[in-house]
Write an enzyme that holds these catalytic residues in place. Structure first.
Site, PDB file in Angstrom:
ATOM      1  N   ASP A   9      48.323  14.379 -48.740  1.00 46.54           N
ATOM      2  CA  ASP A   9      47.982  13.767 -50.040  1.00 46.54           C
ATOM      3  C   ASP A   9      49.240  13.076 -50.564  1.00 46.54           C
ATOM      4  O   ASP A   9      50.284  13.717 -50.727  1.00 46.54           O
ATOM      5  CB  ASP A   9      47.492  14.853 -51.015  1.00 46.54           C
ATOM      6  CG  ASP A   9      47.041  14.275 -52.364  1.00 46.54           C
ATOM      7  OD1 ASP A   9      47.471  13.154 -52.734  1.00 46.54           O
ATOM      8  OD2 ASP A   9      46.261  14.946 -53.056  1.00 46.54           O
ATOM      9  N   ASP A 105      44.215   8.010 -50.979  1.00 45.33           N
ATOM     10  CA  ASP A 105      45.531   8.603 -50.709  1.00 45.33           C
ATOM     11  C   ASP A 105      45.476   9.987 -50.068  1.00 45.33           C
ATOM     12  O   ASP A 105      46.465  10.702 -50.075  1.00 45.33           O
ATOM     13  CB  ASP A 105      46.393   8.606 -51.986  1.00 45.33           C
ATOM     14  CG  ASP A 105      46.138   9.807 -52.872  1.00 45.33           C
ATOM     15  OD1 ASP A 105      44.983  10.272 -52.902  1.00 45.33           O
ATOM     16  OD2 ASP A 105      47.086  10.261 -53.522  1.00 45.33           O
ATOM     17  N   GLU A 106      44.316  10.354 -49.498  1.00 43.64           N
ATOM     18  CA  GLU A 106      44.198  11.675 -48.891  1.00 43.64           C
ATOM     19  C   GLU A 106      43.506  11.599 -47.539  1.00 43.64           C
ATOM     20  O   GLU A 106      42.471  10.918 -47.423  1.00 43.64           O
ATOM     21  CB  GLU A 106      43.257  12.568 -49.696  1.00 43.64           C
ATOM     22  CG  GLU A 106      43.698  13.057 -51.016  1.00 43.64           C
ATOM     23  CD  GLU A 106      42.504  13.772 -51.652  1.00 43.64           C
ATOM     24  OE1 GLU A 106      42.574  14.993 -51.793  1.00 43.64           O
ATOM     25  OE2 GLU A 106      41.510  13.086 -51.947  1.00 43.64           O
TER      26      GLU A 106
HETATM   27  P1  TTP Z   1      45.600  11.830 -56.941  1.00 44.74           P
HETATM   28  O1  TTP Z   1      46.034  12.186 -55.560  1.00 44.74           O
HETATM   29  O2  TTP Z   1      44.699  12.771 -57.667  1.00 44.74           O
HETATM   30  O3  TTP Z   1      46.865  11.584 -57.900  1.00 44.74           O
HETATM   31  P2  TTP Z   1      48.306  11.060 -57.586  1.00 44.74           P
HETATM   32  O4  TTP Z   1      48.455  10.666 -56.154  1.00 44.74           O
HETATM   33  O5  TTP Z   1      48.629   9.998 -58.594  1.00 44.74           O
HETATM   34  O6  TTP Z   1      49.206  12.301 -57.937  1.00 44.74           O
HETATM   35  P3  TTP Z   1      49.513  13.615 -57.060  1.00 44.74           P
HETATM   36  O7  TTP Z   1      50.981  13.548 -56.761  1.00 44.74           O
HETATM   37  O8  TTP Z   1      49.175  14.751 -57.960  1.00 44.74           O
HETATM   38  O9  TTP Z   1      48.657  13.552 -55.836  1.00 44.74           O
HETATM   39  O10 TTP Z   1      44.886  10.412 -56.941  1.00 44.74           O
HETATM   40  C1  TTP Z   1      45.280   9.369 -56.056  1.00 44.74           C
HETATM   41  C2  TTP Z   1      45.227   8.034 -56.723  1.00 44.74           C
HETATM   42  O11 TTP Z   1      43.914   7.796 -57.215  1.00 44.74           O
HETATM   43  C3  TTP Z   1      46.147   7.932 -57.932  1.00 44.74           C
HETATM   44  O12 TTP Z   1      47.459   7.542 -57.607  1.00 44.74           O
HETATM   45  C4  TTP Z   1      45.439   6.936 -58.784  1.00 44.74           C
HETATM   46  C5  TTP Z   1      43.971   7.111 -58.446  1.00 44.74           C
HETATM   47  N1  TTP Z   1      43.342   7.858 -59.540  1.00 44.74           N
HETATM   48  C6  TTP Z   1      42.632   7.149 -60.495  1.00 44.74           C
HETATM   49  O13 TTP Z   1      42.491   5.939 -60.398  1.00 44.74           O
HETATM   50  N2  TTP Z   1      42.094   7.834 -61.561  1.00 44.74           N
HETATM   51  C7  TTP Z   1      42.257   9.182 -61.717  1.00 44.74           C
HETATM   52  O14 TTP Z   1      41.765   9.775 -62.699  1.00 44.74           O
HETATM   53  C8  TTP Z   1      42.994   9.907 -60.724  1.00 44.74           C
HETATM   54  C9  TTP Z   1      43.206  11.376 -60.858  1.00 44.74           C
HETATM   55  C10 TTP Z   1      43.515   9.192 -59.664  1.00 44.74           C
HETATM   56 MG    MG Z   2      47.848  11.976 -54.509  1.00 45.58          MG
END
Ligand code: TTP
Ligand code: MG
Length: 346
Positions: A9, A105-106
């Site tokens: 992730d 992103d996962e």
């Molecule tokens: P996430 O993996 O949930 O968040 P992140 O990568 O920003 O942070 P983390 O380090 O905790 O993993 O989500 C991935 C991407 O998806 C994030 O960068 C932006 C998008 N996203 C949105 O557009 N809206 C949202 O509410 C969330 C949670 C994420």
């Molecule tokens: Mg993320």
């Protein structure tokens, strides 16, 4: 339990992509805003400097400046994030036989076993993503998707954590029910209303009570998740909503790579046809994109090439005098077709 699963992730993905093309941002609070309905934007991703100031995904962008006047607010650039994502996913797809790309992103990947070799291979892929693409991620490994996700969350940011089967119970008992992934906010709220404060409290609820409250299927799933059991298989065939192919130009004329882009897309199109075509140009510090809806679904190579060329010219004319570094083509609005090569997929 089954073969181990690794979850990759990306850390604060959208905000990290912005830091990647503008390294001066790294020590500033950065929030990426998505504007969906009207003007009211919401934060979609915040870097850790911003998170320390209380800036969180989901909050209105208008609140960010109240929390930190120095915060840098950036309008989301989805095409650019997709291009970074596709480079990352290609690394993961090349390194593992079974991969489920779960979101932008996962990705989950099946790992052979818990041997030192298999675990260090996963670690090497994390390092390769950083060295080749420049993006930091966190990796969790466990015997199913749930445990991999919990491990990954505990490892964040930029961490690597294996949860072995014998540790599952202890790890779960250290979490609050809000930290159990995949069970949803309303379920978590209901559990709190039922007096649950810890996972241990939740584990003491009989399965019948959970099934009465949440329904038979969901009740069983919650009962199992609370014990670290997750029967969902890796789903490598999860349908992607679009297919995208990027090429780094290294000085070439973008027109010279259009056929290569089309073939890269068609290779993965399989039994499907598309109804929207787009082009993305990546310049230093900027991206430009164009897309076009077609009258009907098609998978015709010549037609794809001609639309890509047309969109490429339109996109190039928007940044006169600038040379893109990378060019990408994508197709969207995919649907399964029985026979290929026809234009009438309606
Ligand atoms: P996430 O993996 O949930 O968040 P992140 O990568 O920003 O942070 P983390 O380090 O905790 O993993 O989500 C991935 C991407 O998806 C994030 O960068 C932006 C998008 N996203 C949105 O557009 N809206 C949202 O509410 C969330 C949670 C994420
Ligand atoms: Mg993320």
């Amino acid at each position: 339990m089954g073969d181990p699963v690794a979850l990759f992730d990306m850390d604060y993905f959208f905000a990290q992509c912005e830091e990647l093309r503008n390294p001066g941002l790294s020590d500033k609070p950065v929030a990426v805003c998505i504007f969906t309905m009207g003007e009211k934007g919401a934060v979609s991703s915040a870097n850790y400097v911003a998170r320390r100031l209380g800036i969180r995904a989901g909050m209105p962008c208008s609140r960010v400046k109240d929390l930190s006047p120095e915060a840098v607010l950036i309008k989301a650039d989805p095409d650019y994030y997709k291009s970074v994502s596709s480079r990352i996913m290609n690394i993961i797809l090349k390194e593992f036989e079974k991969v489920e790309v779960a979101s932008i992103d996962e990705a989950y990947a099946e790992v052979k076993d818990y041997s030192e070799d298999a675990i260090s291979h996963v670690k090497a892929v994390k390092d390769e993503i950083l060295s080749k693409v420049g993006i930091k991620c966190s990796v969790g490994i466990g015997s199913n998707k749930l445990i991999a996700k919990i491990a990954c969350e505990l490892a964040k940011p930029n961490g690597f954590l294996v949860i072995y089967d014998e540790e599952i119970d202890k790890v779960l008992k250290g979490l609050s029910p809000d930290e159990i992934p995949f069970i949803g906010k309303s379920t978590q709220r209901k559990l709190r209303e039922m007096g649950v404060r810890t996972v241990e409290d939740a584990q003491s609820i009989p399965i019948e009570v959970l099934q009465k409250e949440f329904g038979e299927k969901k009740g069983l799933m919650i009962y199992e998740f609370l014990r670290g059991i997750d029967r969902r298989p890796l789903n490598p065939f999860r349908k992607r909503k679009e297919l995208i192919k990027f090429i780094t130009l290294n000085g070439r004329d973008p027109h010279d790579v259009v056929e290569q882009i089309a073939d890269g897309i068609l290779e993965r199109l399989g039994n499907r046809a598309f109804r929207r075509v787009g082009v993305v140009l990546i310049y230093r510090g900027a991206t430009s994109s164009k897309r076009k809806s077609l009258a009907t679904w098609t998978s015709d190579r010549d037609y794809l090439i001609s639309v890509l060329k047309e969109l490429l010219d339109e996109a190039l004319s928007e940044q006169p005098g600038e040379t893109p570094r990378r060019v990408g083509g994508f197709v969207e609005d995919l649907r399964e077709v029985k026979e290929k090569g026809l234009m009438d997929y309606l």
